[in-house]
Design an enzyme around this catalytic site. Structure first.
Site, PDB file in Angstrom:
ATOM      1  N   TYR A   1      -5.561  -8.707   0.511  1.00  0.00           N
ATOM      2  CA  TYR A   1      -5.663  -7.252   0.702  1.00  0.00           C
ATOM      3  C   TYR A   1      -5.006  -6.468  -0.425  1.00  0.00           C
ATOM      4  CZ  TYR A   1      -1.276  -7.125   3.760  1.00  0.00           C
ATOM      5  OH  TYR A   1      -0.028  -7.202   4.315  1.00  0.00           O
ATOM      6  N   GLU A   2      -5.291  -5.187  -0.463  1.00  0.00           N
ATOM      7  CA  GLU A   2      -4.796  -4.286  -1.520  1.00  0.00           C
ATOM      8  C   GLU A   2      -5.309  -4.726  -2.895  1.00  0.00           C
ATOM      9  OE1 GLU A   2      -3.290  -1.723  -0.110  1.00  0.00           O
ATOM     10  OE2 GLU A   2      -3.603  -0.841  -2.095  1.00  0.00           O
TER      11      GLU A   2
END
Lengths: 566, 566
Positions: A425-426
């Site tokens: 994620y990110e």
């Protein structure tokens, strides 16, 4: 095996490795004296040890669930969240104008690190809010700021980020959520968003969603995206949560780990939203927020590494087996090697993250473009290496436990399952590496070379006292310099093909530099012995990685999809 | 995304890489002609594709459970097991005298590989039985053989291995289970055993436990251990399952993965057992069984790597995103790099495992001590590198899926959770590495040097046609030779400190050798392009690993427990 906040490590790195003193020497951060920082970290550490760490297992054994459209959180998480909010730990870097403490990012980084170590699933909640606060501080209207910021900073309300859609993951520009003007300055937001961390909870007065969507007639791709603030409850005239907005949690994902954090599929059905920043300029606002969020996620990996390390060390000190002098498995050379690797890697990743935090602080305090370029360069490295380290260290933690590591009751496996998502994620770690070799080398390598000059210059000075450590660090920096030169001279296709090994090789050299600084600052200490371990045994990995990084794309894309399916 | 048995890869490796023809040239294995092997692998592949692969997710979503003291297996596992047993796949290497096919271990290895790829949790069951059959063939009395072997080989009964006790994990010699003579040639076995894979099931007529225990007055440590066969139901005069024995499943472990395989805590309460082998000589019998079990577990890692690779490849070919020529993420260089890494690593690990299998077959067929030494040398490498590859490849599989990889519904995470245990059981990978640098270098490195001679000699010949590939392989072999020389000249403390990086460096060089063989045998093919990828990009990792391996223990044990806790 109670968690202990690694305050001495923060002190060592801030004082002796990343020169935090230069941050407090600026006007902007003059109040963050060493005594004050020590007191703040001590207080945060106490909260992490006493309140958050006991909640870690609850997130796994009593996961968040969706009941009648509302997220019910894990046992004790509401109380844990209250301790974070009441302690003022949600956003200590936020502007004092809205209730923040205006502290340096380096201090926030230490606090996020120990909160992640104690209870990653719960810590993800304030991390999301931190990003939202930053986006609003930079891009929202004064009216929005006045309504939302004090409540977000105090922790009364929580924030989320809504980027991903089923057909638009790493390719954010493919998103199709729509925003129609309502004619009163607000917008009607319609669309589905997935992977929304902490999309709802049962402990905050409101949940404020930052949502990327397209205005009518917007250009395709990332240039036609705008950012909207869409609260769960629309604030009334007094700024209190009013009527429910037209949005809902459709379902929760069933994930490999991080079960204490509800990962929501969100549906917006003409929900009322407010524009943040300019029309069609949503990506710029998102990037403001994402850069610091990338540091934040890298630090999640480091925090989990710390937690997994302490957990494995306690087991190794306690587990009686074999005939070593210690009587426990810590007497076995291979267990010692694993534990030393875990500690040395965590140190390296943490020093990189805090060096980035110092660069962000210096950029904010001085507006010096060199500091800003340094921060930009280090961001993808801190994110990818921090999270990869979290995964590697947690996996070593399982291994130290032997069979007990595979049994869930010990908690060793939870660290590994929880942290695995941080490499995704990110911005996946592959995306981070492409950012490093693409955008971050667009200056012709200038920022990288400046950093390498510092590393080599430090190694040259250290040769006098620590020749056996300084020489390999200097040599490695030189190999990295040649690799940067080769990448800068090559096209994007070549760079993207080797981005991941290049990033890891870069991190290896940086880690060695910071270990060397620790060894020089504290001769004949645990830190200097750990530095010798890292430089002798782990640094040599850079040779293979940087050889790979110089291989370009030759022979890679020639392996066709048919070859792969053969 | 249906699983496809990688029959072409087996053909490539057996025919062109590990010289399986020399096995079929022996009298013992003369019947295993290429056509027959092809037909057998084709049949096994069909069963894996059609029967086992559809059960893979059931093991995770419908785990084995304990009900009223009996293990209830996952939905469909009973039918899957029946297909394995009825197809004759439990033990195709077993002696024809007891119903086996007497096939080479190389063929068994391919079958175990594809069964693991299709459904690891279920495959673990016949793998345990295979080990038991081998132990009984070598060490049991003719009477025991006559009763048990036909039923184990046919799959009518299952076998387990009972070594570990709560206080005796890697240190088997610390076990305390007791065996008291009953006076009638049988023994009363009492004690608790943990981590017993497939300790019970609801689909076989009997479960036969091989249990390590101590006779009265036995010496302490491993020299006082004897091996006993302890069936769940005591065979009656006709050899059919009779009265229930005094043993029970106390509980099942709640594990990170492999939920379809019941991991049992077993209690023996004066259970009737029969001695296998000589008194106090149980470790020798266990080692017979463990050596091949180590190959079997290494192959589990390789099978999972295959399954995870096919799963990720299918996703990458299907997932539309970005603007690559292919229109899917397979067009992205970093995704291509991950997939090529997965395939190249799986090939390397599989070639090592099949090379070991060929060595075992040649040792069995010829009794040549050089082949036996080769097999002994390769065993820990095949186990540790095979399982590490399983973990690394499964983790890359998650990464290729992006966010979908962390969501359990796709199945990508299951491969990673399932395979993680293979680096722990059957001797942790740290134990394997210690075996390699300890016992397997006790010949002064003779077996290792003989292998290196072959590698260098092949590279020298290959220089004529493949200079760019042959040269780095030769150089790497030379570096490995120097490292072996250094280890042989150093003491055990130094060797144990670097055992793990040494093993991995050794595997890297071996993998490169086998890739080179494939490239030479099949120029301008998918295999040769994959070989170039491996040799250019992955082989250089050996430099750092072998540098670490030459560092000895200097500076490692100086990092004290206090340093680690600092």
């Amino acid at each position: 095996m109670p968690f202990r906040a690694p305050l001495d490590d923060y002190r060592l790195i801030l004082n002796d490795v990343v020169d935090f003193a230069q941050v407090t020497a600026t006007d902007r951060f003059a109040e963050a004296t060493p005594d004050m920082v020590d007191a703040i970290l001590g207080e945060a550490g106490k909260m992490c040890e006493e309140v958050l760490a006991p909640l870690q297992r609850n997130g796994d054994t009593d996961p968040a669930r969706l009941e009648n459209g509302v997220v019910r959180t894990s046992r004790g998480f509401a109380e844990g969240y209250r301790a974070i909010a009441e302690g003022g730990w949600v956003a200590i870097a936020a502007d004092p104008e809205h209730g923040g403490m205006g502290l340096p990012m380096a201090v926030t980084t230490c606090v996020n690190d120990m909160m992640s170590a104690a209870c990653l699933a719960l810590q993800l909640n304030p991390l999301m809010t931190q990003g939202q606060i930053e986006a609003l501080e930079h891009h929202a209207s004064d009216e929005l700021k006045a309504i939302y910021l004090p409540k977000l900073v105090s922790g009364e309300w929580c924030g989320t980020m809504n980027l991903t859609e089923p057909q638009a993951g790493s390719d954010v520009g493919a998103l199709t959520s729509k925003a129609e003007p309502n004619g009163d300055g607000t917008y009607a937001i319609t669309g589905q968003k997935i992977y929304i961390s902490w999309g709802d909870n049962d402990f905050s007065g409101n949940v404020c969603h930052l949502v990327l969507a397209r205005l009518p007639g917007a250009a395709p791709g990332t240039k036609g995206i705008s950012l909207f603030l869409v609260p769960k409850f629309i604030p009334d005239a007094q700024g209190n949560p009013g009527v429910a907005n037209s949005l809902k949690v459709v379902s929760l994902e069933h994930k490999m780990g991080l079960h204490g954090s509800a990962t929501c599929v969100m549906a917006y059905e003409g929900a009322t939203g407010w524009l943040v920043g300019e029309q069609h300029d949503g990506m710029r606002a998102m990037f403001t927020m994402m850069n610091n969020a990338r540091l934040g996620v890298g630090v999640q990996g480091i925090g989990v590494a710390e937690g997994a390390y302490q957990h494995a060390l306690a087991y190794a000190q306690d587990r009686k087996q074999g005939r070593s002098p210690e009587g426990t498995i810590i007497g076995h050379a291979d267990v010692r090697r694993m534990l030393a690797t875990m500690k040395a890697e965590t140190f390296a990743a943490r020093a990189i993250a805090l060096s980035l935090a110092v660069s962000i602080d210096m950029g904010n305090a001085t507006d010096d473009p060199e500091w800003k370029a340094r921060a930009a360069l280090l961001t993808p490295i801190a994110k990818a290496f921090g999270t990869d380290t979290g995964i590697d260290v947690a996996s070593l933690g399982v291994q130290v436990h032997g069979g007990m590591g595979y049994v869930e009751e010990t908690g060793a496996a939870q660290y590994l399952r929880d942290v695995r998502v941080t490499a995704i994620y990110e911005g996946t770690n592959g995306i981070q590496a492409m950012d490093l070799v693409g955008r971050k080398l667009m200056d012709g390598g200038e920022a990288a070379f400046r950093l390498l000059d510092e590393i080599e210059s430090f190694a040259e000075t250290a040769r006098a006292t620590h020749p056996a450590l300084a020489e390999p660090v200097w040599q490695a920096a030189e190999t990295l310099r040649e690799t940067v030169e080769a990448l800068v001279a090559s096209d994007m296709a070549d760079r993207f093909a080797v981005a991941v090994p290049f990033l890891r090789g870069f991190a290896r050299v940086l880690g060695a530099h910071f270990h060397l600084r620790a060894a020089v600052a504290r001769p004949d200490s645990a830190a200097s012995r750990l530095a010798a371990f890292y430089i002798t045994r782990l640094l040599p990995e850079h040779v293979g990685l940087l050889a790979h990084a110089r291989a370009g794309s030759d022979g890679l894309m020639e392996i066709t999809p048919d070859d792969l399916a053969a």
